[in-house]
Design an enzyme around this catalytic site. Structure first.
Site, short mmCIF file in Angstrom:
data_model
loop_
_atom_site.label_atom_id
_atom_site.label_comp_id
_atom_site.label_asym_id
_atom_site.label_seq_id
_atom_site.Cartn_x
_atom_site.Cartn_y
_atom_site.Cartn_z
N HIS A 78 1.19 -1.42 0.19
CA HIS A 78 0.28 0.04 0.05
C HIS A 78 0.46 1.66 -0.25
CE1 HIS A 78 -3.46 -2.86 1.74
NE2 HIS A 78 -3.16 -3.27 0.83
N HIS A 234 -9.88 -2.03 -4.89
CA HIS A 234 -8.45 -2.49 -3.61
C HIS A 234 -7.23 -3.55 -4.09
CE1 HIS A 234 -5.90 -2.89 0.21
NE2 HIS A 234 -5.75 -4.05 0.15
N ASP A 238 -3.33 -2.74 -4.62
CA ASP A 238 -2.04 -3.53 -4.60
C ASP A 238 -1.41 -4.36 -5.60
OD1 ASP A 238 -3.08 -4.18 -2.16
OD2 ASP A 238 -3.99 -6.01 -2.49
N HIS A 261 -1.54 -11.40 -5.26
CA HIS A 261 0.27 -10.70 -5.08
C HIS A 261 1.17 -12.09 -5.68
CE1 HIS A 261 -0.79 -7.39 -2.95
NE2 HIS A 261 -1.88 -8.27 -2.11
ZN LIG Z 1 -4.12 -4.51 -0.30
#
Ligand SMILES: [Zn+2]
Length: 294
Positions: A78, A234, A238, A261
């Site tokens: 973030h 969001h 990311d 991720h």
């Molecule tokens: Zn995040």
């Protein structure tokens, strides 16, 4: 294609609890010289320096971690997303513990911090990474792809079998849309059904209704969403943070479908690999044609 190298103008700091470790840390951003890049500095461990680069990534479960010699800094995405959105290329991030504070779960506190520090043009150009042909990763029903473009556009699609989420899509154009208004406020989210399992694995120890959207099987348990489609926004936040690990600005049209991720990281590695091959080709010495030896 070039952008300008930028740092911040003054020292600024923020403190808070780590989402996964539950440990409180203090983070200080300090201006850095041109070419030094974005670097985490473990202030509590003799100033050990960990470059915010793909090569430093060590763990990718639920958050992005960078490390060196058994020392790491977790949940960097973030903060990195905010630096990337502001075009900051060089900054030292001093931290006195193992994880960047989650603060309110979004990028807003970090954007405000960078805003308070101010930005400084370092008077040097940085080459922008621009792919010349599409690069893609497909794993079952998940995929992520970049196609050549002259600016950065992120498109994300998620599909959660959950009444509060379901299917969401969002497109963000860095040249024409406002990161501050459309992406930065979107908070991280977690499911109550996963919490016990995560805590047993040493994760989510600092997670609370104060710093993430908490979902039970029926819906959101802690108040109103900031956007109807806050979850997919969001994911874009990311993704940008994970793209920061390329180490320089990038342009292209990126389309992600149900990624996360770990997949973002494999994608960044593939982009860097293909870019390395491209640079090798461009810098290869001109060979004399065989005819010259006839
Ligand atoms: Zn995040």
């Amino acid at each position: 294609m070039y952008a300008r190298r930028k740092t911040i103008n003054a020292d600024v700091s923020i403190t808070g609890i780590g989402l996964h470790s539950g440990i409180y840390t203090r983070v200080e951003l300090h201006p850095a010289g041109p070419g030094s890049g974005i670097t985490f500095v473990r202030a509590d461990l003799n100033g050990l320096r960990i470059p915010a680069l793909q090569a430093s990534t060590t763990a990718l479960d639920y958050a992005t971690t960078v490390g060196k010699d058994d020392v790491s800094v977790g949940t960097v995405e973030h903060l990195l997303s905010s630096l990337m959105a502001c075009g900051i290329t060089d900054v030292d991030i001093l931290i006195d513990g193992p994880e960047v504070p989650i603060v309110d779960g979004s990028a807003l506190p970090f954007l405000h911090l960078i805003d308070a520090a101010g930005e400084r043009d370092l008077g040097v150009d940085v080459p922008v990474l621009r792919v010349t042909s599409p690069i893609e990763i497909v794993e079952g029903d998940k995929s992520i792809r970049i196609a050549p473009a002259n600016r950065l556009i992120l498109k994300y699609k998620i599909d959660f079998d959950h009444p509060a989420i379901g299917r969401e899509t969002f497109q963000f154009d860095f040249e024409h849309d406002s990161f501050l208004r459309k992406i930065a406020p979107a908070r991280t989210f977690g499911f109550m059904r996963d919490v016990e399992k995560m805590r047993a694995a040493g994760l989510a120890r600092g997670g609370s209704v104060e710093n993430c959207i908490v979902l039970d099987d029926k819906g959101v348990v802690n108040g109103a969403l900031r956007f109807r489609d806050e979850f997919v926004r969001h994911k874009i936040l990311d993704l940008l943070g994970d793209l920061a690990l390329i180490g320089r600005p990038i342009v292209g049209e990126i389309t992600a479908n149900r990624a996360g991720h770990a997949m973002h990281s494999r994608f960044v590695a593939k982009i860097l690999e293909s870019e390395g091959r491209q640079e090798q080709r461009e810098s290869a010495p001109m060979r004399r044609p065989l005819e010259s030896f006839a």
